[in-house]
Design an enzyme around this catalytic site. Structure first.
Site, short mmCIF file in Angstrom:
data_model
loop_
_atom_site.label_atom_id
_atom_site.label_comp_id
_atom_site.label_asym_id
_atom_site.label_seq_id
_atom_site.Cartn_x
_atom_site.Cartn_y
_atom_site.Cartn_z
N SER A 186 0.71 -1.25 0.07
CA SER A 186 -0.05 0.05 0.00
C SER A 186 1.00 1.20 -0.07
CB SER A 186 -1.08 -0.15 1.28
OG SER A 186 -0.10 0.00 2.41
N HIS A 214 -5.35 -3.61 -1.08
CA HIS A 214 -5.13 -2.76 -2.13
C HIS A 214 -5.03 -3.29 -3.77
CE1 HIS A 214 -4.35 0.46 0.97
NE2 HIS A 214 -3.79 -0.52 1.52
N LYS A 244 -12.09 -0.19 0.63
CA LYS A 244 -11.18 0.72 -0.11
C LYS A 244 -11.57 0.91 -1.56
CE LYS A 244 -7.41 -0.59 2.85
NZ LYS A 244 -7.65 0.26 3.88
C1 PLP Z 1 -2.73 -4.17 3.46
C2 PLP Z 1 -3.92 -3.90 4.29
N1 PLP Z 1 -4.68 -4.93 4.90
C3 PLP Z 1 -5.71 -4.65 5.71
C4 PLP Z 1 -5.93 -3.33 6.03
C5 PLP Z 1 -7.18 -3.07 6.99
O1 PLP Z 1 -8.26 -2.84 6.29
P1 PLP Z 1 -9.58 -1.97 6.85
O2 PLP Z 1 -9.30 -0.66 6.70
O3 PLP Z 1 -10.67 -2.32 6.10
O4 PLP Z 1 -9.80 -2.24 8.31
C6 PLP Z 1 -5.28 -2.22 5.43
C7 PLP Z 1 -5.71 -0.82 5.55
O5 PLP Z 1 -4.99 0.20 5.34
C8 PLP Z 1 -4.29 -2.61 4.36
O6 PLP Z 1 -3.61 -1.61 4.09
#
Ligand code: PLP
Length: 396
Positions: A186, A214, A244
């Protein structure tokens, strides 16, 4: 009487963060998180959201969410395993499985708690997890919660992964070994080398877990990194978020029926935390429908992503190794990064500084995410502002 020890701890540590330029000021957005936002009364071009396809403010999603409130209320009323599984949750999970090309899927209240839930439901203290060194915090915390031995491997370094997979499996110390990676990283926008990971996993009988927070909506015509590489039958856990590209909130795992059956009885947030609200579930289902029907938003996001990337690269910014529309401008020093972001802000661009602990120390960056909802005019204006501030600060 409040604890003096706590006061001392908080004051000392907050001051230290501020002195190091690591204290994150939060700016409330006045209104919706669209391609332009208003903060402190100032209208800004928004390059900081994960609303990749612009669906967070899509009229079609808003309409079905409002209908769901009318028909099902504002809350699910219980945890999934008591009577908080509404017909809407079942529909969403069926849709996710269809979208991801798997037998089944399970939805959670967030992507973060999905990783906490799913990893620890399967792995335990007799196991080992091979984890990319740039994996997201929620993966790291999910691994920690499982009590499995965490073995980090160099970011996208397949030689290192192979070596560590060999050592872990040949040691005979572990019952199960998992390899876990972000699909798209990300903060850098680069993509996991899934074909090589699958090859190594097959050689050493590793469980495979891809967090595609992502990648979903962004690669594989929207279906994600696993689909992009045509590996739907080879990855055990396709984890993703509804927060997202999907534009709403929630997380999920898509995979085999038995895996989902197990997660439904053993993953704790599913058992002990109230389920997603009717509006969220319905809007997410609609978003997936839209993605499955047409690539219009997907194509627009890529067009905008390439446009901004070329513009910033052309000005001489270091945009790292990004292979997706996620476009970092790596500045390095934390304080300079904060200052750069602040100046962009003053000139009309909201691009948040990302510093340690979100990224390694000394690699502070401004992360830019053009979405399907941006216009060319907004992106041109943003590029002009980057040029002005970059030159003024000697960054380009
Ligand atoms: C790679 C990754 N996994 C999980 C999450 C967590 O997701 P959520 O925002 O839906 O809790 C994020 C959030 O930034 C993320 O970038």
């Amino acid at each position: 009487m409040p604890s003096e020890t706590l006061d001392r701890f908080l004051n000392e540590n907050l001051q230290e963060l501020k002195d190091q330029g690591l204290y994150n000021e939060i700016d409330p957005v006045e209104g919706a998180n669209g391609p332009e936002i208003t903060i402190n009364g100032q209208k800004l071009i928004n390059l900081s959201s994960n609303n990749y396809l612009g669906l967070a403010t899509d009229e079609r999603l808003k309409e079905v969410a409002q209908q769901a409130v009318d028909s099902h209320g504002v809350g699910a009323g219980a945890v999934r395993t008591i009577n908080g599984t509404l017909d809407l949750h079942v529909k969403l999970e069926e849709k996710i499985a269809e979208f991801k090309g798997t037998e089944s899927a399970i939805a959670y209240q967030s992507g973060f708690n999905c990783n906490m839930a799913a990893i620890s439901a399967v792995m335990d203290k007799n196991d080992a997890i091979l984890s990319d060194s740039l994996n997201h915090a929620s993966i790291i915390d999910g691994c920690r919660l499982s009590k499995a031995k965490i073995i980090p491997y160099g970011h996208n370094d397949m030689e290192d992964l192979r070596q560590k997979a060999k050592e872990a499996t040949e040691s005979g110390q572990y019952n199960k070994v998992m390899v876990i990676t972000d699909g798209v990283f990300s903060m850098d926008g680069d993509v996991a080398k899934l074909p090589e990971i699958v090859e190594i996993a097959e050689e050493f009988d590793l469980i495979t877990y891809v967090d595609d927070a992502h990648g979903s909506g962004v690669l594989g015509k929207g279906a994600g990194t696993v689909k992009h590489f045509g590996l739907q039958d080879k990855i055990d856990f396709q984890m993703g978020t509804l927060s997202k590209a999907i534009g709403v909130v929630g997380g999920y795992v898509a995979g085999k029926q038995e895996l989902v059956d197990w997660l439904k009885v053993r993953s704790r947030p599913f058992l002990f935390s109230t389920s997603l609200s009717p509006a969220d579930v319905t809007a997410s289902t609609k978003a997936i429908d839209i993605l499955m029907e047409s690539t219009e938003l997907y194509d627009k996001m890529w067009e905008n992503g390439n446009y901004l990337k070329e513009g910033l690269k052309g000005l001489g910014f270091n945009i790292g190794e990004s292979e997706t529309p996620i476009t970092p401008c790596v500045i390095g020093d934390e304080k300079t990064t904060q200052q750069f972001s602040k100046r962009l802000n003053e000139e009309g661009v909201y691009a948040k500084a990302i510093v340690f602990p979100t990224v390694p120390r000394g690699t502070g960056r401004v992360r830019n995410m053009p979405t399907a909802a941006h216009t060319k005019e907004m992106l041109d204006n943003a590029i002009k502002i980057y040029e002005k501030v970059g030159k003024e600060m000697g960054v380009i």
